[in-house]
Design an enzyme around this catalytic site. Structure first.
Site: not given
Lengths: 158, 460
Positions: B316-317
């Protein structure tokens, strides 16, 4: 052992990828220069200081950018409402903020084009040549007869 | 370009669809590829090259995996996976890695911050699933380059998923006929998704942004804030998925659903079977099962779950808060599997749903607050120690201004509204169309009024 066709293609693809990544890496790179140093250098240009220096209120008014979201900015805009001459340099804290600021600058350019589109031939010519770009953490909007000189001066700094 | 923009809806989409419907047969594929490249290039033209390279490279390597001698198949597969992950790592994790090393050794490793190519995590995972499926003989490699480009670069699911697998649309890629009824169903999906995004998610975002940027909050204010974010991220991402599915239908494709009313889940495991389904199944099939899944000893099973969830978070990041978020879910799933399973089953449904929503809302704090001090402060406010009180005037202000929106969101989180609408469509098509037109008009008004607002998941 003869070199196979597939090995040649794979090698060519990897070399292409490497060249592309190097290009991206270098083209998006910018030195980390404090905004005070940038302001000192840019303000040595009379064409810039002939305009009015603007504050954080104007930054929010014209670009919807809060000064607290930036790592510093330099904003000059002509006093006359009929002039499109202005220069903004914003330093963002990270790439994500820089992208948002660039979108804000692009939106400002679009808004100016909407305002002057119907009647301002000279203004539209200047807006057509405006520089709205980003490099590294810096975003700039430069519009006016001297925009290209400001652009060159700024490029030398970063 | 984002789906929820005036330009996309009233300029790009009509012109593209008109050309797409007018061009016959396989010419549609060429129109779709050119349209997808234009769509992608609108924001950042320099990364179009990367998108094209990814398609060319994976197309070639798919064929190579099929044609190469058996002894070099594994090597070719590893090579392809490494190149794909290297590209993803270069843009997404390189700066994170240097910053992390720097903070451990207390040194500064300077580096330029590259902007993240839109959708890189989605199209990389999509192409990886293709390569791994070819390697595992689940599918034959696509022989036609144009067809592969349609799969790899198609704009509806390029920027924020779903992570469509080649095996799921293999036959549709060969033949994807369009029809007016299917276009209508697609348009209905698209408008529903647009309404979720601009009418609900974007307004919820204002509430959460206002609350989280305050210096201090009361307990209830913090809960209102995280509730707003919980709803925002669902309507933002599921709205995008609906729009992608709708656009797919307009183009003659049927993509699998990516959300299945996740906030009705009765435990965390079920939540993850209903939330971002395409990502969850990707990690299950390509990481969890190859690691041995649950058919191993208990310590290895625990390892498998934690590895998968740490990677899910990292996907996700490139930030430690996302890793923490992933590990948090890994631990919750372990807790449910080994400790709470029977206890949860014996509880009434509404208690199980409250438990799940509680866990999910805590999880969104890890997700939305990008720094550890920020997470600690927000959690501290929600549970009292860092709060300015239990409730104050701000609490009532945000409750009063948000209550109508919250009620609409709670209703829209459940399937009843959609079911009623489907029944209405069968009974009285004209009224159903009128509702869609009103929703589109409302959404347009919000888009005109609001500033640029990209999808949350587009940044991944």
């Amino acid at each position: 052992m003869p070199i196979s066709k597939s090995l040649i293609i794979k090698t060519a693809m990897i070399l292409f990828l490497a060249a592309y990544l190097v290009l991206i890496y270098t083209s998006d790179n910018a030195k980390n220069v404090p905004m005070d140093d940038i302001a000192a250098q840019m303000e040595s240009s009379d064409t810039l200081t002939a305009m009015q220096k603007r504050d954080k209120g104007d930054l929010q008014r014209y670009y919807s950018i809060m000064d607290t979201d930036t790592d510093g900015f330099l904003f000059y805009k002509d006093v006359s409402p009929m002039s499109v001459n202005e220069m903004l340099i914003v330093k963002a804290g990270n790439k994500s903020d820089a992208e948002k600021f660039l979108e804000a600058a692009e939106a400002h350019l679009e808004s100016q084009e909407n305002v002057f589109g119907a009647y301002g031939t000279d203004q539209m010519a200047l807006l057509g040549d405006a520089s709205v770009e980003s490099r590294g953490d810096y975003v700039w909007y430069m519009c006016g007869p001297d925009a290209s000189a400001w652009h060159d001066a700024f490029m030398k700094l970063i | 370009m984002v789906f929820s923009s005036i330009f996309f809806i009233f300029c790009f989409l009509p012109i593209f669809m008109l050309i797409y419907y007018l061009v016959p047969g396989k010419g549609k594929d060429i129109v779709l590829i050119i349209g997808s490249l234009l769509f992608y290039a609108w924001g950042e033209p320099k990364y179009v090259i990367l998108l094209i390279f990814s398609a060319v490279f994976n197309y070639f390597m798919g064929l190579e995996l099929n044609d190469c001698p058996e002894e070099s198949r594994r090597l070719n597969m590893v090579f392809t996976v490494v190149v794909n992950l290297f590209i993803l790592g270069f843009f997404k994790y390189y700066a994170f890695l240097l910053d992390s090393i720097g903070s451990v050794f207390r040194i500064t490793l300077s580096h330029p911050e590259l902007s993240l190519p839109i959708g890189i995590s989605f199209y990389t995972f999509k192409n990886l699933s293709y390569i791994l499926d070819v390697y595992n003989d689940k599918i034959d490699p696509e022989p036609n380059f144009l067809t592969f480009c349609v799969y790899s670069m198609m704009f509806p699911h390029m920027a924020a998923g779903p992570i469509v697998r080649y095996a799921d649309i293999e036959h549709q890629l060969v033949r994807h006929p369009v029809s007016i009824p299917k276009f209508g169903v697609g348009a209905e999906y698209f408008i529903k998704g647009l309404a979720k995004k601009v009418i609900l998610a974007d307004n919820l975002a204002v509430i959460y942004a206002a609350i989280s940027s305050r210096g201090s909050n009361a307990v209830l204010t913090a809960w209102i804030g995280i509730f707003a974010y919980t709803m925002q991220i669902y309507f933002d991402f599921s709205g995008y998925s609906d729009m992608a599915i709708g656009l797919g239908k307009m183009l003659g494709f049927d993509f699998l659903k990516n959300f299945d009313y996740p906030y009705l889940s009765e435990n965390v495991a079920e939540f993850w079977r209903r939330w971002h389904i395409s990502l969850g199944s990707w990690f299950r099939d390509y990481i969890y099962i190859p690691l041995g899944g649950n058919r191993v000893s208990v310590p290895k099973h625990i390892r498998n779950i934690l590895v998968v969830w740490a990677l899910t978070g990292l996907w996700h990041g490139a930030s430690w808060n996302f890793v923490l978020w992933g590990v948090y879910y890994g631990l919750l799933l372990l807790l449910e599997k080994f400790v709470l399973g029977n206890v949860l089953d014996s509880l009434p449904v509404f208690v199980r749903r409250i438990y799940t929503m509680f866990c999910v809302m805590i999880g969104w704090v890890f997700f939305s607050q990008t720094s550890f001090p920020g997470i600690a402060k927000y959690l501290g406010t929600m549970f009292g120690p860092a709060a300015s009180g239990f409730a104050d005037t701000a609490t009532f202000y945000y409750f009063r201004t948000g209550i109508v929106l919250f009620v609409i969101c709670i209703i829209a989180c459940r399937p009843n509204l959609q079911n009623q609408f489907r029944k209405l469509m069968k009974r009285n098509m004209a009224v159903a169309i009128a509702i869609d037109v009103i929703l589109l008009a409302l959404a347009t008004a919000f888009m005109v009024y609001n500033s640029y607002s990209p999808f949350l998941y587009q940044q991944f």
